[in-house]
Design an enzyme around this catalytic site. Structure first.
Site, PDB file in Angstrom:
ATOM      1  N   GLU A  96      86.599 -45.261 -26.457  1.00 14.94           N
ATOM      2  CA  GLU A  96      85.992 -46.409 -27.136  1.00 14.94           C
ATOM      3  C   GLU A  96      86.335 -46.408 -28.621  1.00 14.94           C
ATOM      4  O   GLU A  96      86.510 -45.349 -29.217  1.00 14.94           O
ATOM      5  CB  GLU A  96      84.468 -46.351 -26.982  1.00 14.94           C
ATOM      6  CG  GLU A  96      84.022 -46.549 -25.542  1.00 14.94           C
ATOM      7  CD  GLU A  96      82.508 -46.449 -25.372  1.00 14.94           C
ATOM      8  OE1 GLU A  96      81.967 -47.227 -24.579  1.00 14.94           O
ATOM      9  OE2 GLU A  96      81.870 -45.597 -26.010  1.00 14.94           O
ATOM     10  N   CYS A 109      86.461 -47.979 -36.578  1.00 12.85           N
ATOM     11  CA  CYS A 109      86.103 -46.599 -36.282  1.00 12.85           C
ATOM     12  C   CYS A 109      86.925 -46.177 -35.068  1.00 12.85           C
ATOM     13  O   CYS A 109      86.753 -46.728 -33.978  1.00 12.85           O
ATOM     14  CB  CYS A 109      84.599 -46.529 -35.998  1.00 12.85           C
ATOM     15  SG  CYS A 109      84.058 -44.892 -35.480  1.00 12.85           S
ATOM     16  N   CYS A 116      85.380 -34.829 -26.197  1.00 16.08           N
ATOM     17  CA  CYS A 116      85.487 -34.008 -27.406  1.00 16.08           C
ATOM     18  C   CYS A 116      85.243 -32.545 -27.069  1.00 16.08           C
ATOM     19  O   CYS A 116      84.284 -32.220 -26.369  1.00 16.08           O
ATOM     20  CB  CYS A 116      84.467 -34.478 -28.444  1.00 16.08           C
ATOM     21  SG  CYS A 116      84.617 -33.589 -30.011  1.00 16.08           S
ATOM     22  N   CYS A 120      79.126 -30.740 -29.955  1.00 16.68           N
ATOM     23  CA  CYS A 120      77.911 -30.780 -30.787  1.00 16.68           C
ATOM     24  C   CYS A 120      76.725 -31.265 -29.943  1.00 16.68           C
ATOM     25  O   CYS A 120      76.840 -32.240 -29.187  1.00 16.68           O
ATOM     26  CB  CYS A 120      78.115 -31.684 -31.994  1.00 16.68           C
ATOM     27  SG  CYS A 120      79.419 -31.076 -33.069  1.00 16.68           S
ATOM     28  N   CYS A 123      75.486 -35.157 -29.815  1.00 18.75           N
ATOM     29  CA  CYS A 123      76.475 -36.241 -29.798  1.00 18.75           C
ATOM     30  C   CYS A 123      76.814 -36.654 -28.373  1.00 18.75           C
ATOM     31  O   CYS A 123      77.021 -35.810 -27.501  1.00 18.75           O
ATOM     32  CB  CYS A 123      77.741 -35.765 -30.522  1.00 18.75           C
ATOM     33  SG  CYS A 123      79.034 -37.015 -30.600  1.00 18.75           S
ATOM     34  N   GLY A 163      85.942 -37.492 -30.514  1.00 16.55           N
ATOM     35  CA  GLY A 163      86.970 -36.480 -30.748  1.00 16.55           C
ATOM     36  C   GLY A 163      86.875 -35.868 -32.126  1.00 16.55           C
ATOM     37  O   GLY A 163      86.213 -36.398 -33.019  1.00 16.55           O
ATOM     38  N   GLU A 164      87.531 -34.720 -32.260  1.00 18.76           N
ATOM     39  CA  GLU A 164      87.579 -34.034 -33.542  1.00 18.76           C
ATOM     40  C   GLU A 164      88.999 -34.210 -34.098  1.00 18.76           C
ATOM     41  O   GLU A 164      89.947 -33.605 -33.581  1.00 18.76           O
ATOM     42  CB  GLU A 164      87.224 -32.545 -33.345  1.00 18.76           C
ATOM     43  CG  GLU A 164      87.548 -31.643 -34.507  1.00 18.76           C
ATOM     44  CD  GLU A 164      87.067 -32.161 -35.874  1.00 18.76           C
ATOM     45  OE1 GLU A 164      85.937 -32.687 -35.964  1.00 18.76           O
ATOM     46  OE2 GLU A 164      87.835 -32.056 -36.841  1.00 18.76           O
ATOM     47  N   SER A 195      86.832 -37.775 -40.665  1.00 15.82           N
ATOM     48  CA  SER A 195      85.585 -37.013 -40.601  1.00 15.82           C
ATOM     49  C   SER A 195      85.788 -35.804 -39.702  1.00 15.82           C
ATOM     50  O   SER A 195      86.267 -35.922 -38.574  1.00 15.82           O
ATOM     51  CB  SER A 195      84.480 -37.914 -40.037  1.00 15.82           C
ATOM     52  OG  SER A 195      83.291 -37.180 -39.880  1.00 15.82           O
ATOM     53  N   LEU A 219      78.223 -31.838 -41.969  1.00 14.51           N
ATOM     54  CA  LEU A 219      77.558 -30.563 -42.254  1.00 14.51           C
ATOM     55  C   LEU A 219      76.282 -30.405 -41.408  1.00 14.51           C
ATOM     56  O   LEU A 219      76.120 -29.438 -40.678  1.00 14.51           O
ATOM     57  CB  LEU A 219      77.263 -30.468 -43.756  1.00 14.51           C
ATOM     58  CG  LEU A 219      76.738 -29.129 -44.246  1.00 14.51           C
ATOM     59  CD1 LEU A 219      77.699 -27.992 -43.954  1.00 14.51           C
ATOM     60  CD2 LEU A 219      76.448 -29.184 -45.757  1.00 14.51           C
ATOM     61  N   ASN A 294      71.017 -41.256 -34.053  1.00 14.22           N
ATOM     62  CA  ASN A 294      70.974 -42.402 -33.142  1.00 14.22           C
ATOM     63  C   ASN A 294      70.745 -41.891 -31.725  1.00 14.22           C
ATOM     64  O   ASN A 294      71.468 -41.006 -31.268  1.00 14.22           O
ATOM     65  CB  ASN A 294      72.303 -43.170 -33.183  1.00 14.22           C
ATOM     66  CG  ASN A 294      72.528 -43.825 -34.536  1.00 14.22           C
ATOM     67  OD1 ASN A 294      71.656 -44.525 -35.049  1.00 14.22           O
ATOM     68  ND2 ASN A 294      73.678 -43.576 -35.142  1.00 14.22           N
ATOM     69  N   CYS A 337      77.126 -44.421 -34.686  1.00 13.91           N
ATOM     70  CA  CYS A 337      77.624 -43.038 -34.780  1.00 13.91           C
ATOM     71  C   CYS A 337      77.067 -42.195 -33.657  1.00 13.91           C
ATOM     72  O   CYS A 337      75.866 -42.175 -33.422  1.00 13.91           O
ATOM     73  CB  CYS A 337      77.127 -42.358 -36.040  1.00 13.91           C
ATOM     74  SG  CYS A 337      77.702 -43.082 -37.501  1.00 13.91           S
TER      75      CYS A 337
HETATM   76  N1  SAH Z   1      84.345 -35.031 -34.857  1.00 11.90           N
HETATM   77  C1  SAH Z   1      84.159 -35.709 -36.109  1.00 11.90           C
HETATM   78  C2  SAH Z   1      83.824 -37.177 -35.917  1.00 11.90           C
HETATM   79  C3  SAH Z   1      82.480 -37.342 -35.275  1.00 11.90           C
HETATM   80  S1  SAH Z   1      81.583 -38.843 -35.314  1.00 11.90           S
HETATM   81  C4  SAH Z   1      83.069 -35.029 -36.916  1.00 11.90           C
HETATM   82  O1  SAH Z   1      82.433 -34.125 -36.382  1.00 11.90           O
HETATM   83  O2  SAH Z   1      82.887 -35.370 -38.069  1.00 11.90           O
HETATM   84  C5  SAH Z   1      81.043 -39.160 -36.904  1.00 11.90           C
HETATM   85  C6  SAH Z   1      79.686 -38.638 -37.314  1.00 11.90           C
HETATM   86  O3  SAH Z   1      78.596 -39.014 -36.455  1.00 11.90           O
HETATM   87  C7  SAH Z   1      79.646 -37.139 -37.378  1.00 11.90           C
HETATM   88  O4  SAH Z   1      79.058 -36.753 -38.588  1.00 11.90           O
HETATM   89  C8  SAH Z   1      78.783 -36.790 -36.200  1.00 11.90           C
HETATM   90  O5  SAH Z   1      78.252 -35.513 -36.308  1.00 11.90           O
HETATM   91  C9  SAH Z   1      77.766 -37.894 -36.248  1.00 11.90           C
HETATM   92  N2  SAH Z   1      76.974 -38.057 -35.025  1.00 11.90           N
HETATM   93  C10 SAH Z   1      77.237 -37.575 -33.787  1.00 11.90           C
HETATM   94  N3  SAH Z   1      76.265 -37.932 -32.924  1.00 11.90           N
HETATM   95  C11 SAH Z   1      75.365 -38.646 -33.632  1.00 11.90           C
HETATM   96  C12 SAH Z   1      74.159 -39.323 -33.285  1.00 11.90           C
HETATM   97  N4  SAH Z   1      73.700 -39.339 -32.041  1.00 11.90           N
HETATM   98  N5  SAH Z   1      73.504 -39.975 -34.266  1.00 11.90           N
HETATM   99  C13 SAH Z   1      73.994 -40.006 -35.523  1.00 11.90           C
HETATM  100  N6  SAH Z   1      75.123 -39.413 -35.897  1.00 11.90           N
HETATM  101  C14 SAH Z   1      75.815 -38.739 -34.972  1.00 11.90           C
END
Ligand code: SAH
Length: 349
Positions: A96, A109, A116, A120, A123, A163-164, A195, A219, A294, A337
């Site tokens: 997506e 985006c 991924c 985390c 996510c 993805g990272e 990111s 972070l 979220n 996000c």
């Molecule tokens: N892999 C990359 C891109 C991730 S998405 C990274 O880790 O930065 C972009 C951001 O959304 C990241 O900071 C991620 O940690 C955050 N994110 C992931 N799940 C989320 C959620 N459910 N609510 C809010 N932010 C979230």
């Protein structure tokens, strides 16, 4: 069906296309003309490139695949105007991506991997696991597919989809190079943000390769104790190492970095956490972007209420840390996000 033995157009640099053309007995300037059709007029095939001789269009078609990626599904959020696209690449990974509407224009985006590997805890992208890296050309096609659909220029790219990006480094940097090339889409590199979950070696590499593109670090915690629980990669690359690489990046590039800090109720959102974060960031030029979590169906975290978010923000401000709260667009269509994922378990038939 694509003939996989053929080179795919969107994998080619301008120089590589030129040498294919020269091999066909053509003048190298044709490469720029073809790029202009692909990246500025969003052509869908060589046939549309009507100022090329017919014979050349036919020869190119035999040497290079030029496909038009069509979304399998497009959803539009009534409130925010956010549009979410579902793409199916060969081998059927579903990915997506999203276009968000801001006062300053459209921002894309992009996803860099199908699923991924970072895993985390909070996510949506972790739920179905990791499938594969997207290629440079596939990342570009995701973007161009959205350009074709939008009536207006997309002026920004954030690599914040599934993805990272730093675990698919070459493809992401290759896509940025083409989309920012003046002969390609011509996007200013300053309008591109990558990111990352925080991989020190890749952050150092990015400092050399970014040439103006921006960096954001996810972070989400100011102590290893908390971060270990929500970001599994922290066990391999603890905060001290990640921050060390970030400081080097800031020094080498002179760029301000964005520090993303997602707020999870009761886990990392207390005033004490904010104070710890202020201390950690006191010697680096950064902007903290607070992201209230979220909701993701199936994950049992909670989003802190507004007063808690404001209190966290106040502590940072009092300690002279620059901070904004992210307005996450697209929640109504699960496009905010952390809500993107491979979607085969949902509503496509
Ligand atoms: N892999 C990359 C891109 C991730 S998405 C990274 O880790 O930065 C972009 C951001 O959304 C990241 O900071 C991620 O940690 C955050 N994110 C992931 N799940 C989320 C959620 N459910 N609510 C809010 N932010 C979230």
């Amino acid at each position: 069906m694509d003939d996989l033995s053929l080179t795919h157009f969107f994998e080619l640099s301008l120089e590589e296309l030129s040498s294919i053309l020269v091999g066909m007995g053509e003048k190298p300037y044709r490469a720029k003309q073809i790029w202009s059709w692909a990246y500025k007029k969003f052509a869908s095939s060589f046939d549309e490139m009507t100022d090329l001789p017919l014979k050349l269009r036919q020869d190119l078609g035999k040497a290079v695949t030029f496909t038009r990626l069509e979304p399998l599904l497009v959803q539009e959020g009534a409130e925010s105007g956010t549009k979410k696209y579902l793409w199916g690449f060969s081998g059927t990974p579903l990915v997506e991506s999203v276009v968000m509407k801001y006062s300053y224009g459209l921002s894309a985006c992009l996803s860099t991997q199908a699923g991924c590997p970072a895993g985390c805890a909070f996510c949506a992208s972790r739920i179905l696991g990791f499938q594969r890296n997207l290629s440079k050309g596939e990342i570009i096609e995701e973007f161009l597919g959205m350009c074709r659909d939008q009536g207006e220029r997309i002026g920004r790219i954030v690599f914040m989809g599934t993805g990272e990006p730093f675990l698919n480094y070459d493809a992401v940097m290759g896509a940025i190079d083409i989309l920012s090339s003046p002969e390609g889409y011509g996007l200013s590199r300053r309008k591109v943000t990558v990111s990352t979950v925080g991989i020190p070696g890749a952050i150092r590499r990015f400092a050399k390769d970014s040439r103006g593109a921006r960096l954001a670090l996810s972070l989400h915690a100011a102590s290893d104790e908390v971060r270990d629980k929500i970001v599994p990669l922290n066990k391999r690359h603890p905060i001290r190492e990640v921050m060390g690489a970030l400081r080097e990046y800031a020094k080498d590039t002179g760029q301000r970095v964005t520090v993303e800090y997602m707020l999870l109720k009761g886990i990392n959102d207390s005033a004490k956490d904010a104070l710890k974060l202020s201390g950690l960031l006191s010697d680096i030029d950064c902007l903290v972007n607070l992201i209230p979590w979220n909701p993701v169906p199936g994950l049992s975290f909670e989003r802190p209420d507004r007063s808690r978010v404001e209190r966290f923000q106040e502590v940072l401000l009092r300690n002279r840390v620059k901070v904004t709260v992210r307005r996450s667009l697209g929640g109504e269509i699960e496009a905010a996000c952390g809500q993107l994922r491979r979607q085969e378990t949902r509503d496509i038939n």
